[in-house]
Scaffold this motif. Sequence first.
Motif, PDB file in Angstrom:
ATOM      1  N   LEU A  14       0.598  -1.339  -0.056  1.00 34.12           N
ATOM      2  CA  LEU A  14       0.154  -0.188  -0.159  1.00 34.12           C
ATOM      3  C   LEU A  14       0.842   1.217  -0.072  1.00 34.12           C
ATOM      4  O   LEU A  14       1.950   1.178   0.502  1.00 34.12           O
ATOM      5  CB  LEU A  14      -1.024   0.127   1.317  1.00 34.12           C
ATOM      6  CG  LEU A  14      -1.906  -1.047   1.460  1.00 34.12           C
ATOM      7  CD1 LEU A  14      -2.625  -1.136   3.016  1.00 34.12           C
ATOM      8  CD2 LEU A  14      -2.883  -1.476   0.405  1.00 34.12           C
ATOM      9  N   ASP A  15       0.434   2.410  -0.758  1.00 38.35           N
ATOM     10  CA  ASP A  15       1.146   3.504  -0.364  1.00 38.35           C
ATOM     11  C   ASP A  15       0.649   4.431   0.812  1.00 38.35           C
ATOM     12  O   ASP A  15      -0.120   3.880   1.502  1.00 38.35           O
ATOM     13  CB  ASP A  15       0.837   4.340  -1.716  1.00 38.35           C
ATOM     14  CG  ASP A  15      -0.621   4.995  -1.972  1.00 38.35           C
ATOM     15  OD1 ASP A  15      -1.426   4.913  -1.059  1.00 38.35           O
ATOM     16  OD2 ASP A  15      -0.816   5.366  -3.070  1.00 38.35           O
ATOM     17  N   GLU A  16       1.219   5.325   0.860  1.00 35.92           N
ATOM     18  CA  GLU A  16       1.134   6.229   2.199  1.00 35.92           C
ATOM     19  C   GLU A  16      -0.446   6.600   2.254  1.00 35.92           C
ATOM     20  O   GLU A  16      -0.953   7.112   3.378  1.00 35.92           O
ATOM     21  CB  GLU A  16       1.871   7.554   2.193  1.00 35.92           C
ATOM     22  CG  GLU A  16       1.683   8.489   1.135  1.00 35.92           C
ATOM     23  CD  GLU A  16       2.674   8.307  -0.200  1.00 35.92           C
ATOM     24  OE1 GLU A  16       3.092   9.003  -0.731  1.00 35.92           O
ATOM     25  OE2 GLU A  16       2.852   7.004  -0.424  1.00 35.92           O
ATOM     26  N   TYR A  17      -1.365   6.472   1.185  1.00 38.57           N
ATOM     27  CA  TYR A  17      -2.767   6.864   1.414  1.00 38.57           C
ATOM     28  C   TYR A  17      -3.478   5.580   1.320  1.00 38.57           C
ATOM     29  O   TYR A  17      -4.931   5.732   1.493  1.00 38.57           O
ATOM     30  CB  TYR A  17      -3.089   7.829  -0.199  1.00 38.57           C
ATOM     31  CG  TYR A  17      -2.117   8.940  -0.368  1.00 38.57           C
ATOM     32  CD1 TYR A  17      -2.322  10.044   0.751  1.00 38.57           C
ATOM     33  CD2 TYR A  17      -1.115   8.798  -1.292  1.00 38.57           C
ATOM     34  CE1 TYR A  17      -1.475  10.854   0.758  1.00 38.57           C
ATOM     35  CE2 TYR A  17      -0.366  10.133  -1.491  1.00 38.57           C
ATOM     36  CZ  TYR A  17      -0.543  11.227  -0.506  1.00 38.57           C
ATOM     37  OH  TYR A  17       0.478  12.140  -0.701  1.00 38.57           O
ATOM     38  N   GLY A  18      -3.030   4.425   1.423  1.00 37.48           N
ATOM     39  CA  GLY A  18      -3.769   3.163   1.619  1.00 37.48           C
ATOM     40  C   GLY A  18      -4.010   2.717   0.158  1.00 37.48           C
ATOM     41  O   GLY A  18      -4.978   1.768   0.148  1.00 37.48           O
ATOM     42  N   ASN A  19      -3.608   3.062  -0.836  1.00 35.06           N
ATOM     43  CA  ASN A  19      -3.881   2.466  -2.129  1.00 35.06           C
ATOM     44  C   ASN A  19      -3.002   1.634  -2.517  1.00 35.06           C
ATOM     45  O   ASN A  19      -1.777   1.506  -2.293  1.00 35.06           O
ATOM     46  CB  ASN A  19      -3.948   3.672  -3.310  1.00 35.06           C
ATOM     47  CG  ASN A  19      -4.715   4.845  -2.989  1.00 35.06           C
ATOM     48  OD1 ASN A  19      -5.763   4.608  -2.750  1.00 35.06           O
ATOM     49  ND2 ASN A  19      -4.135   5.971  -3.186  1.00 35.06           N
TER      50      ASN A  19
END
Length: 234
Positions: free
Chosen positions: A35-40
């Motif tokens: 996941l990226d830092e935004y939860g994607n």
Amino acid sequence: MKYFFFLTISILIVSCSSQQDLGTRVLHQKPKIYLDEYGNKLKENEFQERWRNKENNLTRWDYGTSDSGRVAKLVGPIYSRHFATYSDLKEKLQILTGRNFPDDATFLLDYTYKDDLCSESFPNNWNKAQIKRRKSFTSEWKTSIEKEYDNVIVFHFFEEGIPLKNDIASPDEYYFQDLKNFLKSNMFLTPSLCGSIALIKPGGQILVRNGEYPTEFMAQHLRPENWKLFFPQE
């Protein structure tokens, strides 16, 4: 009433055991979700690229879920600056450690987060044997740092909730629990894989470095030419 009490205790035991089993199961497991830092969601190569690009100022936090296994998530920042009233912070450290410190002490604090999948002692069981084994490494660089840098005191704190079988009565002890998570709430704000490190100077400046990083390298930030990169007006 006795039946209800027994049932409650049984539920707690099963819950704790399940959490420990989950941690043990995913400890050496390769992440299944990125996941990226935004939860994607990211592909593994995309995650690695973003994580290893220093310009992104990101580290990572890995955790386990019962349905997905190990998850790796980008978090940030790597470095953060904070300011505090030094006398108040020193007093709190004295309470946490049971020690007294001079007014010109600089503190270097290593911090271990609960459920950190980097830890060799997961799930959060730092018994005497594990502490002894870990100190066979940390005591050497603690001694080296305190010898090289004037007035520097090194401690290692553990988030509350990690059973810590240490000897707090010993004058040589430097492993302590972060009671009521004071440090986590005020400076160690970003749970990161393999912990975080903080430097606290008598002026109240605090520099935190999140993620895996050699403690002796963090001490080098105290050199004037390095420190002014983060606190140019000091």
